[in-house]
Design a protein around this motif. Structure first.
Motif, PDB file in Angstrom:
ATOM      1  N   VAL A  56      -7.939 -16.887  -6.154  1.00 21.87           N
ATOM      2  CA  VAL A  56      -8.179 -15.707  -6.980  1.00 21.87           C
ATOM      3  C   VAL A  56      -9.530 -15.159  -6.526  1.00 21.87           C
ATOM      4  O   VAL A  56     -10.510 -15.884  -6.454  1.00 21.87           O
ATOM      5  CB  VAL A  56      -8.242 -16.056  -8.479  1.00 21.87           C
ATOM      6  N   LEU A  57      -9.561 -13.883  -6.186  1.00 29.11           N
ATOM      7  CA  LEU A  57     -10.784 -13.310  -5.630  1.00 29.11           C
ATOM      8  C   LEU A  57     -11.868 -13.220  -6.690  1.00 29.11           C
ATOM      9  O   LEU A  57     -11.585 -13.035  -7.876  1.00 29.11           O
ATOM     10  CB  LEU A  57     -10.488 -11.935  -5.047  1.00 29.11           C
ATOM     11  N   ASP A  58     -13.091 -13.357  -6.237  1.00 29.63           N
ATOM     12  CA  ASP A  58     -14.242 -13.399  -7.138  1.00 29.63           C
ATOM     13  C   ASP A  58     -14.222 -12.249  -8.143  1.00 29.63           C
ATOM     14  O   ASP A  58     -14.364 -12.450  -9.343  1.00 29.63           O
ATOM     15  CB  ASP A  58     -15.519 -13.376  -6.290  1.00 29.63           C
ATOM     16  N   TYR A  59     -14.003 -11.018  -7.666  1.00 35.31           N
ATOM     17  CA  TYR A  59     -14.058  -9.894  -8.598  1.00 35.31           C
ATOM     18  C   TYR A  59     -12.883  -9.892  -9.558  1.00 35.31           C
ATOM     19  O   TYR A  59     -12.983  -9.382 -10.667  1.00 35.31           O
ATOM     20  CB  TYR A  59     -14.168  -8.558  -7.857  1.00 35.31           C
ATOM     21  N   ASP A  60     -11.728 -10.477  -9.140  1.00 31.93           N
ATOM     22  CA  ASP A  60     -10.606 -10.563 -10.061  1.00 31.93           C
ATOM     23  C   ASP A  60     -10.879 -11.593 -11.153  1.00 31.93           C
ATOM     24  O   ASP A  60     -10.472 -11.420 -12.294  1.00 31.93           O
ATOM     25  CB  ASP A  60      -9.327 -10.931  -9.313  1.00 31.93           C
ATOM     26  N   VAL A  61     -11.573 -12.671 -10.775  1.00 35.06           N
ATOM     27  CA  VAL A  61     -11.934 -13.668 -11.784  1.00 35.06           C
ATOM     28  C   VAL A  61     -12.803 -13.008 -12.843  1.00 35.06           C
ATOM     29  O   VAL A  61     -12.579 -13.148 -14.044  1.00 35.06           O
ATOM     30  CB  VAL A  61     -12.701 -14.846 -11.144  1.00 35.06           C
ATOM     31  N   ARG A  62     -13.793 -12.240 -12.384  1.00 37.19           N
ATOM     32  CA  ARG A  62     -14.697 -11.604 -13.337  1.00 37.19           C
ATOM     33  C   ARG A  62     -13.977 -10.595 -14.218  1.00 37.19           C
ATOM     34  O   ARG A  62     -14.306 -10.408 -15.382  1.00 37.19           O
ATOM     35  CB  ARG A  62     -15.842 -10.919 -12.593  1.00 37.19           C
ATOM     36  N   GLU A  63     -12.970  -9.926 -13.632  1.00 34.66           N
ATOM     37  CA  GLU A  63     -12.281  -8.905 -14.429  1.00 34.66           C
ATOM     38  C   GLU A  63     -11.215  -9.484 -15.340  1.00 34.66           C
ATOM     39  O   GLU A  63     -11.043  -9.028 -16.461  1.00 34.66           O
ATOM     40  CB  GLU A  63     -11.660  -7.871 -13.499  1.00 34.66           C
ATOM     41  N   TYR A  64     -10.477 -10.500 -14.855  1.00 36.25           N
ATOM     42  CA  TYR A  64      -9.300 -10.923 -15.606  1.00 36.25           C
ATOM     43  C   TYR A  64      -9.384 -12.320 -16.213  1.00 36.25           C
ATOM     44  O   TYR A  64      -8.615 -12.641 -17.093  1.00 36.25           O
ATOM     45  CB  TYR A  64      -8.063 -10.898 -14.704  1.00 36.25           C
TER      46      TYR A  64
END
Lengths: 244, 192
Positions: free
Chosen positions: A233-241
């Motif tokens: 899971v990409l870093d920015y997706d972790v932060r968003e979702y």
């Protein structure tokens, strides 16, 4: 609602198997009349791992099945401290210890400042030192420059590195331009700068790739042939979702 | 004008090409930029969202893209699978608004290792317009929404100066009855 879970402490990993990631979608080949084959693929790759575990029972298995259930077939993600059994030794990583020392041995354990160990009788273990990043690199860059400290100029092709703090991603060195300057794959998931450090103990976020990609078979004596198949899971997706 | 220059063609003759499609949709709720890979990519100053799921399954599939030529109306079929009820309803309600909106299809090649954009950058291969979306039910679980993107050239794909039929003749010269019977079967009955 989606969460980022920690795997249970002490999960006995026995196999790490890298699988082909999303680059395989719409990949193919075309052949000319003369027999020249041109292959095509999607450019954007991600880690996809199949991780198998040793047989376990009792408390360990309870924690395991709880973790697998809580991942809900990909609805929640898990942070995964990537354990690399082939990581460089303490001596290679620039520590002033005997060439025989390894990360798991107890010869260099340190007690608390009052001389007492932990209640288990063990002291603090050695862990690989971190190395400052010397040049900023933005997201999707594939070149990083590390300082000369410790192992910063000793990386070679195939070494796994990550960045800290607050950076989820596992990178492998694919080319050494000169000591301290490396090409990595996959491209950076998050920008790094001089305030960041490179580490030999990368942490990435993974999630199950589907409802049936984890197993929790309980046999007569122990739970065995356990494995999970997970995708990055990409870093920015972790932060968003996954940050709820 | 050729779409690819000789230099581009040299580049594209490499043994391995990593490439993706980029679609810019001017939807009623705003401009959406998507690509058929994974992750977010910033190209040409815009961020494009990947719509292939990381397991390699495709949420969005795209039919072959043909080069617009004289004598044929080209269109690209974009299919979104796994549409839920809300999305289905939304498309149904907004179908009239969608029609005729801009949908440009770009193509881009990348360095397979570093994922850097190739020297040419985004190439607009297919400037188009969204035609009416098609909703499809199949069995209990399969719901797809497909959108046909018509090339803006297809509307110019009529014969130069119009056709030799009555409608076109009336358009050219209002009131002219000269071609009234072109293409019409006429039965004449001779006196007996």
């Amino acid at each position: 609602m989606a969460r980022l879970l920690s795997p249970p402490a002490g999960l006995p990993v026995i196999t790490l198997r890298p699988l082909s990631g999303p680059r395989a979608a719409t990949s193919g080949a075309s052949q000319s009349v003369a027999g020249f084959v041109q292959t095509t693929a999607l450019p954007f790759g991600m880690w996809r791992w199949q991780i198998s575990f040793a047989p376990m029972h009792k408390a360990m298995f309870r924690r395991y099945r709880g973790w697998v259930t809580a991942l809900h077939g990909g609805a929640n993600a898990t942070r995964w401290s990537f354990f690399d059994p082939d990581k460089m030794s303490p001596r290679e990583a620039g520590l002033n210890v005997s060439a025989k020392a390894d990360w798991t041995g107890s010869a260099y354990d340190r007690n608390w400042s009052n001389g007492e160990p932990w209640s288990s009788g063990c002291g603090w273990k050695m862990s690989p030192p971190v190395v400052p990043v010397v040049e900023s690199a933005s997201r999707d860059d594939t070149t990083v420059k590390l300082s000369v400290d410790f192992w910063g100029h000793d990386l070679d092709v195939g070494d796994y590195i990550g960045f800290m703090p607050f950076h989820l991603g596992l990178y492998t060195v694919t080319e050494v331009f000169e000591p301290g300057s490396y090409r990595i794959w996959p491209p950076l998931r998050k920008a790094v700068g001089p305030h960041d450090f490179a580490t030999l103990e990368p942490v990435l976020a993974l999630r199950l790739e589907g409802e049936d990609s984890a197993s929790a078979d309980r046999g007569l004596v122990v739970a065995e042939s356990l494995s999970v198949t997970m995708v990055e899971v990409l870093d920015y997706d972790v932060r968003e979702y996954f940050a709820d | 004008m050729a779409i690819f220059s000789p230099a581009d063609l040299d580049w594209l003759a490499r043994p391995h090409i990593a490439r993706a499609w980029f679609l810019e949709l001017d939807l009623p709720e705003g401009v959406r930029r998507v690509h058929n890979g994974t992750g977010r990519k910033t190209i040409g100053g815009h961020e494009w969202l990947g719509v292939t799921d990381p397991m390699g399954g495709q949420i969005v599939s795209m039919a072959n893209v043909e080069e617009p030529r004289f004598g044929q109306a080209v269109a690209v079929q974009v299919t979104l699978s796994g549409a839920n009820k809300e999305f289905f309803k939304a498309v149904h309600t907004n179908a009239r608004e969608l029609e005729g909106r801009r949908a440009d299809l770009f193509w881009c090649a990348f360095d397979p290792e570093t994922e850097e954009v190739w020297p040419r950058g985004l190439v607009k291969l297919f400037p188009g317009r969204i035609s009416s979306p098609a909703l499809r039910w199949e069995g209990i679980g399969i719901r797809t929404v497909s959108i046909t993107v018509e090339s803006i050239w297809s509307s110019q794909n009529y014969q130069f100066g119009g056709k030799w039929n009555d409608a076109d003749q009336k358009r050219r010269y209002p009131g002219d009855k000269g071609l009234m019977y072109v293409g019409v079967k006429v039965h004449e009955t001779w006196g007996n």
